[in-house]
Design an enzyme around this catalytic site. Structure first.
Site, PDB file in Angstrom:
ATOM      1  CD  GLU A   1      49.108  38.693  34.823  1.00 17.44           C
ATOM      2  OE1 GLU A   1      49.451  39.789  34.336  1.00 17.44           O
ATOM      3  OE2 GLU A   1      49.147  38.453  36.051  1.00 17.44           O
TER       4      GLU A   1
ATOM      5  CG  HIS B   1      42.945  38.319  44.452  1.00 16.24           C
ATOM      6  ND1 HIS B   1      42.750  39.672  44.521  1.00 16.24           N
ATOM      7  CD2 HIS B   1      44.237  38.155  44.087  1.00 16.24           C
ATOM      8  CE1 HIS B   1      43.875  40.295  44.229  1.00 16.24           C
ATOM      9  NE2 HIS B   1      44.800  39.403  43.957  1.00 16.24           N
TER      10      HIS B   1
END
Lengths: 320, 322
Positions: B59, B128
Site C-alpha cells: 500500500e 475488513h
C-alpha cells in the site's frame, strides 16, 4: 576515464556550491534566520555532485533532507532556496513547506518528504510516465542508511524491480540514523547494496567522498537503466560531519573517527585532483568560490529582506 | 439503463480512460482478476497492460507511486482493495498526498484517486469492515467522497478522476450490487455538493454512504408516524457542503447524523460540533449522533448487526428530538 576540463570544473563547482550552501545555511541558522531544524549534509556533497553528473534533460529527482542544497545543484535559484529555508514568501512554497521541501517541478524535482521514506515510491511512480513516453530518462531516488530500515523503501524497491522501472536508488550511507550507528540498524554491512539481491537488482558500492568515483560507478548503473534494464542501487559511503541537527553535539560517537573522516573532504579531494592534474589554477579555484560566495550572500540578503506570507495566504495551495 | 453501483464505478473508470490516455489504474488484483469485487473487469482487455496493472501487496508503494505519477502528469486512479488497508499507507495519505502541493508550491498538483471498498459486509470481521473517512477528514488537503448510489458513484468518480486534487473514494461493499437507472449519455456530479435524497420539514438527517439507504428506510417509518424527514447525503465529506445542510437546518431546526464508523471522533462528532458552533440559534435540540458502537466490529453476524446503525436506531434517535 578521461574527462574534459568543462566536466571536471562542473563537478568541482557543484561540490563547492553544495558545501558553501550548507555552510551558509548553518550560519544563517546560528543567526536565527532559519526556523525549525536543519540537517547539515557537509561531508556528503560528492554523493550528489558525482551522481548528478550523469543526468540528462527530462530526468526526475527525489532528494532528501540532507543535504537540501542538492536542490540548487538541480537548478533551484539561491534566492528561492534560501527564501524557502528562511520561511519567506519568495520561496518555492512561500515558506509553507520549508527547508525539507525546497523543490521545483520545472527542474525535474518530484518533491520530498520530511517523514523519511514515505516518498520512496514517488520515484517509481514518476518512472511510469517515462515508460509511457518511451524515453531513456530515469529517476534518481536518494535515501539514507537510516531510512533504509523503513518499510516504504522496501515496497518502493520491490515495485520498481517488479515493474522494471528506470530508477536509480542512491543510498547515502553517512553511517548514522540520528545517533544510531548503521551497524545497530542493519544486519548487513551495506544496507543499500547488500539488499539489492533481494530485488534482483544490480548494485555498486562506492567511496562517497570521491566525486569522480561516484560518477563512474553511477554512470555504469545509469547507462544500464537507460537501456531499459530496470532499477539499481548505488551505495555511497561517506560520513555525516555534523550532528543530525544543529545543536547535536554527537556524544554517541568517537570524535577521533569524525576527525579522520573529515580529512577525507570531498571538496578538497577534487580540488587537489584538479590542481595536481593542472586542470585549473589556484586562481580559478578562488574565482569559482568568490563568485559562489557573492551570489549566495546576495541571495541570503534577498531572502532576509523578503516578506513572509500573510495569515490569509496560509490557505493558498492546499487545493489546486 | 439499470446498472449496479459496481458497474457504474467500472464504467466511470473506462469512460475516463477513453477520454484521457493519462488515466491509469493500478492496485491490488485489478488487472486479470478485475478486482476482488469485479469492479475493474474488462479494463485490461480494452486498454491493455500499460494502462492497468496489478501491484504487489504494497500500500505505501501504491500510494507513493501515485504521487510520483500524478506529479509528472499522469492521472492515476489507484485501488487499495479494503479501505482498512489505507491505514498501512496512512503516512503517505495524511502527510504526503494532502500536503504535497502546500509543501512544495503551486507548481505541484496531484490529480489522483484512491478507490477503496469499505463498510460492514456480514462477517468480514474487525479488520475488513471499517469506515475510515473520519480518520482522513482530520487531514487538510484531501477530497473525500463517499457515494450512496450507483448514479452518484459514477458521476462523482468521473469528477474525481478529472480533479487536479487528490481524492479518496470510498465505496460501500453492501452497495456494490444495488441498482439504479444510469443515463446513456455522459454526466458528472460536482465534488463538494450535497444531495437532498428526500425532502422534509421536521428533521434533517445527514447520512453517509450505506447509511443514506438506512435513513431513507427510517424516513418512511417516521412519515407514517407523522414526522417529515429531510435526508441529506453530503456525498463529499471534504470539502463539506455546509450551505445545503445549513439551509435544511434553518427549515427543520433538528439534526441527526448517521454514519457507520465508530461514534467517538467520527463524522458525527465533527458535524455536531460544527453545527452547534455555526447554527446554535437555529437548533431546537442537540445534534444527535447515530453511529457504530465503540467496539471492534464483531465477527458474529448477529453481534455485527447489533453494533452498526439501522433504520430502527435512526427512528429512535429522531423520536428523541420530539
Amino acid at each position: 576515464m578521461t574527462y574534459s576540463k568543462d566536466f571536471l570544473v562542473k563537478v568541482y563547482r557543484d561540490l563547492a556550491e553544495l558545501r558553501m550552501f550548507e555552510e551558509k545555511l548553518v550560519e544563517a541558522y546560528a543567526q536565527g534566520k532559519v526556523p525549525g531544524h536543519i540537517h547539515s549534509g557537509m561531508g556528503e556533497e560528492a554523493v550528489y555532485a558525482g551522481t548528478l553528473a550523469t543526468t540528462k534533460d527530462g530526468d526526475y529527482y527525489k532528494i532528501t533532507h540532507r543535504p537540501v542544497g542538492a536542490a540548487v545543484t538541480l537548478g533551484v535559484s539561491y534566492e528561492t532556496a534560501f527564501s524557502e529555508a528562511m520561511g519567506k514568501s519568495t520561496g518555492n512554497s512561500g515558506g509553507r513547506g520549508g527547508i525539507n521541501h525546497i523543490s521545483e517541478l520545472s527542474k525535474g524535482m518530484l518533491g520530498f518528504s520530511g517523514s523519511l521514506g514515505c516518498d520512496a515510491a514517488v520515484g517509481p511512480g514518476a518512472a511510469l510516465k517515462i515508460k509511457k513516453d518511451k524515453t531513456d530518462n530515469i529517476v534518481y531516488v536518494y535515501y539514507g542508511d537510516g531510512t533504509s530500515s523503513r518499510g516504504p523503501i522496501h515496497e518502493a524497491m520491490n515495485l520498481a524491480a517488479v515493474w522494471k522501472l528506470p530508477v536509480l536508488f542512491i543510498c547515502q550511507n553517512n553511517q548514522f540514523g540520528i545517533s544510531t550507528h548503521i551497524s545497530r540498524g542493519s544486519s548487513v554491512e551495506n544496507p543499500g547494496a547488500d539488499r539489492a539481491a533481494g530485488y534482483g537488482m544490480p548494485s555498486k558500492i562506492v567511496d562517497g567522498t570521491d566525486a569522480l568515483a561516484v560518477y563512474e560507478a553511477t554512470k555504469e548503473l545509469v547507462d544500464d537503466i537507460r537501456k531499459g534494464n530496470g532499477p539499481a542501487i548505488l551505495e555511497a559511503k561517506a560520513y555525516r560531519w555534523r550532528g543530525h541537527f544543529e545543536g547535536d553535539q554527537t556524544p554517541y560517537r568517537d570524535a577521533k573517527i569524525t576527525e579522520e573522516w573529515m580529512k577525507k573532504d570531498c571538496v578538497k579531494i577534487m580540488e587537489k585532483y584538479l590542481l595536481d592534474k593542472k586542470v585549473v589554477t589556484e586562481d580559478e579555484i578562488k574565482a569559482i568560490n568568490d563568485e559562489l560566495n557573492d551570489e549566495m550572500n546576495k541571495a541570503i540578503e534577498f531572502a532576509d529582506n523578503s516578506p513572509a506570507i500573510t495569515a490569509d495566504e496560509i490557505y493558498d495551495n492546499i487545493y489546486a | 439503463m439499470l446498472k449496479t453501483y459496481a458497474q457504474a464505478i467500472g464504467d466511470a473508470m473506462k469512460e475516463e480512460m477513453r477520454n484521457d490516455d493519462n488515466v491509469i489504474v493500478f492496485g491490488e488484483d485489478v488487472a486479470e482478476f478485475g478486482n476482488i469485487f469485479g469492479i475493474t473487469r474488462g479494463i485490461l482487455e480494452e486498454f491493455g497492460p500499460d494502462r492497468i496493472k496489478n501491484t504487489p501487496i504494497s500500500e505505501t508503494a501504491i500510494v507513493g507511486s501515485a504521487i510520483g505519477a500524478a506529479t509528472v502528469g499522469l492521472r492515476p486512479c489507484i485501488e487499495l482493495m479494503y479501505a482498512d488497508f489505507a491505514l498501512v499507507a496512512f503516512s503517505e495519505i495524511y502527510h504526503s498526498i494532502g500536503k504535497w502541493r502546500f509543501l512544495h508550491g503551486p507548481e505541484y498538483k496531484l490529480p489522483l484517486v484512491i478507490r477503496m471498498a469499505m463498510g460492514s459486509s456480514f462477517g468480514a470481521g474487525a479488520e475488513h469492515s471499517n469506515c475510515v473517512e473520519s480518520l482522513f477528514m482530520h487531514a487538510p488537503g484531501l477530497t473525500i467522497v463517499s457515494p450512496s448510489s450507483a448514479y452518484d458513484a459514477k458521476g462523482l468518480l468521473k469528477s474525481a478522476i478529472r480533479s487536479d486534487n487528490p481524492v479518496l473514494f470510498f465505496e460501500h461493499k453492501q452497495l456494490y450490487q444495488t441498482k439504479e437507472e444510469i443515463p446513456e449519455e455522459e454526466y458528472t456530479i460536482p465534488l463538494g455538493v450535497a444531495d437532498i435524497k428526500r425532502e422534509g420539514t421536521d428533521v434533517t438527517i445527514i447520512a453517509v454512504s450505506l447509511m443514506v439507504k438506512k435513513a431513507l428506510e427510517a424516513a418512511e417509518i417516521l412519515a407514517e408516524k407523522g414526522i417529515s424527514v429531510e435526508v441529506i447525503d453530503p456525498r463529499t465529506l471534504a470539502p463539506f457542503d455546509k450551505d445545503t445542510v445549513f439551509e435544511s437546518i434553518r427549515k427543520t431546526h433538528r439534526v441527526v447524523v448517521v454514519e457507520e464508523s465508530h461514534k467517538t471522533g467520527g463524522i458525527g462528532a465533527e458535524l455536531a460540533a460544527m453545527i452547534q458552533e455555526e447554527m446554535y440559534d437555529e437548533l431546537d435540540g442537540p445534534v444527535v449522533r447515530v453511529a457504530s458502537l465503540d467496539v471492534p466490529l464483531p465477527y458474529n453476524i448477529e453481534m455485527e448487526l447489533h453494533s452498526i446503525p439501522n433504520a430502527e436506531k435512526i427512528v429512535t434517535a429522531v423520536e428523541s428530538l420530539f
